[in-house]
Design a protein around this motif. Structure first.
Motif, short mmCIF file in Angstrom:
data_model
loop_
_atom_site.label_atom_id
_atom_site.label_comp_id
_atom_site.label_asym_id
_atom_site.label_seq_id
_atom_site.Cartn_x
_atom_site.Cartn_y
_atom_site.Cartn_z
N ARG A 78 -1.00 4.17 4.82
CA ARG A 78 -1.22 5.32 5.79
C ARG A 78 -2.05 5.07 6.76
O ARG A 78 -1.75 6.22 7.87
CB ARG A 78 -2.39 6.74 4.81
CG ARG A 78 -1.97 7.20 3.10
CD ARG A 78 -2.34 8.30 2.41
NE ARG A 78 -1.94 8.24 1.65
CZ ARG A 78 -2.57 7.82 0.23
NH1 ARG A 78 -3.19 7.06 0.18
NH2 ARG A 78 -2.13 8.45 -1.05
N SER A 79 -3.66 4.30 7.59
CA SER A 79 -3.86 4.20 8.45
C SER A 79 -2.73 4.16 9.77
O SER A 79 -2.99 4.49 10.72
CB SER A 79 -4.45 3.22 8.47
OG SER A 79 -3.70 1.69 8.20
N ALA A 80 -1.34 3.25 8.76
CA ALA A 80 -0.51 3.04 9.89
C ALA A 80 0.64 4.53 10.28
O ALA A 80 1.91 4.67 11.05
CB ALA A 80 0.23 2.30 9.94
N GLY A 81 0.42 5.59 9.54
CA GLY A 81 1.25 6.76 9.55
C GLY A 81 2.37 6.98 9.27
O GLY A 81 2.85 7.45 9.08
N LEU A 82 2.11 5.83 8.14
CA LEU A 82 3.44 5.69 7.09
C LEU A 82 3.25 6.52 5.48
O LEU A 82 2.30 6.70 5.46
CB LEU A 82 3.95 4.47 6.87
CG LEU A 82 4.38 3.76 7.84
CD1 LEU A 82 4.54 2.29 7.28
CD2 LEU A 82 5.87 4.25 8.62
N PRO A 83 4.33 6.91 5.00
CA PRO A 83 3.72 7.55 4.03
C PRO A 83 3.96 6.34 2.45
O PRO A 83 4.28 5.47 2.94
CB PRO A 83 5.40 8.18 3.16
CG PRO A 83 6.10 7.78 4.12
CD PRO A 83 5.64 7.51 5.50
N VAL A 84 2.96 5.97 1.80
CA VAL A 84 3.06 5.53 0.70
C VAL A 84 4.63 5.67 -0.21
O VAL A 84 5.04 6.72 -0.59
CB VAL A 84 2.15 6.19 -0.36
CG1 VAL A 84 2.62 4.67 -1.56
CG2 VAL A 84 0.90 5.64 -0.04
N PRO A 85 4.86 3.99 -0.14
CA PRO A 85 6.37 3.90 -0.82
C PRO A 85 6.88 4.62 -2.20
O PRO A 85 5.29 3.78 -2.91
CB PRO A 85 6.74 2.48 -0.59
CG PRO A 85 5.78 2.13 -0.19
CD PRO A 85 4.13 2.89 0.22
N PRO A 86 7.81 4.74 -2.67
CA PRO A 86 7.51 4.63 -4.27
C PRO A 86 7.51 3.73 -4.83
O PRO A 86 8.05 2.56 -4.10
CB PRO A 86 9.22 5.56 -4.47
CG PRO A 86 9.75 4.65 -3.19
CD PRO A 86 8.78 4.28 -2.46
#
Length: 282
Positions: free
Chosen positions: A191-199
């Motif tokens: 999340r710190s990189a602006g990405l959603p957490v993958p499934p």
């Protein structure tokens, strides 16, 4: 991206080769590693995703790869290669295709036997380890000059670090262990990189799924769940023709449709499987 090797003429066995790659499984750990590599906290600039096949990988993992992981890698100058198992005739073999091939008698996935124990499996070796191994050898890795391959095993599952077979042309490292990163740390890093957490990353029909995962699938992805039920029935029809005992996708010793609840109440889950977030490759 062109990768070249420029090792000394007589390198010592402990010399780190120029070809440094990371095995990307699409789950929490390897996506956290991708973020750390983008930050420069890990040295890997080449990530390898061994795609078991579009008909076998969970669709959500493939969507995440296309919509988030691949664009993120490209934006940070990281090569994220998607690999497949290629037959000698040049065609692509898929895991689902091998399972459903009419004349096939093999069961490459760890189906549950009548006592609930998982059977032997070759899916990880055939569709992930060997696929990546071929890519490494094609790009210069040899027994004399092995490539480094990073595996995203986190500190809380350190026992898995001894389960990964090492090929002569590769040197396996576990960078998340060195950084003392636990699986629970990975969502924060991602999340710190602006990405959603993958499934959760796995094949959609993996017999190592927990019962809660099957319940979620039945509730939120009913068509995919029905495909899993149909696959289980197909395997057992073939085994009946061969005079063999039935096998199952859970250890409950009954058809998937009978084992998984139809309501919205999550069942107690006592570890029916180990495929929580990419048991094969995290």
């Amino acid at each position: 991206m062109t990768i070249t090797t420029a090792a000394p003429a007589t390198p010592a066995p402990e010399t780190v080769p120029d070809l440094e790659t990371f095995s990307y499984g699409g789950g929490w750990q390897s996506t956290a590693a991708l973020v750390l590599a983008a930050r420069g906290e890990l040295p890997f600039r080449t990530f390898l995703f061994a795609n078991v096949s579009d008909d076998s990988e969970h669709p959500a993992t493939l969507r995440y790869l296309a919509e988030h992981a691949a664009p993120f890698a490209a934006a940070h100058g990281i090569a994220l290669h998607q690999l497949a198992r290629i037959r000698r005739d040049g065609s692509t073999e898929t895991l689902y295709g091998r399972l459903t091939k009419p004349e096939s008698r093999s069961l490459p996935i760890p189906v549950r036997m009548s006592n609930g124990a998982p059977g032997t499996r070759s899916c990880t070796a055939d569709f992930k380890i060997r696929v990546i191994g071929r890519w490494l050898k094609a790009h210069g890795a040899t027994a004399e000059h092995p490539a480094t391959i990073g595996i995203g095993i986190s500190l809380d599952e350190i026992e898995r670090a001894n389960n990964r077979r090492c090929e002569p042309h590769e040197r396996i490292v576990y960078p998340l262990l060195d950084l003392r990163i636990r699986r629970a740390d990975c969502p924060r890093i991602i999340r710190s990189a602006g990405l959603p957490v993958p499934p959760k990353s796995s094949c959609w029909f993996c017999p190592l799924h927990r019962l809660s995962a099957w319940t979620d699938m039945r509730r939120t992805e009913p068509e995919l769940f029905e495909r899993a039920c149909a696959l289980e029935a197909h395997l057992n029809a073939r085994r009946a023709d061969l005079g063999k005992d039935p096998v199952w996708l859970t250890r409950r010793g009954a058809p998937l449709a009978e084992v998984v609840p139809t309501d919205n109440v999550l069942p107690l889950d006592f570890g029916d499987g180990a495929c929580d977030s990419g048991w094969c490759f995290t």
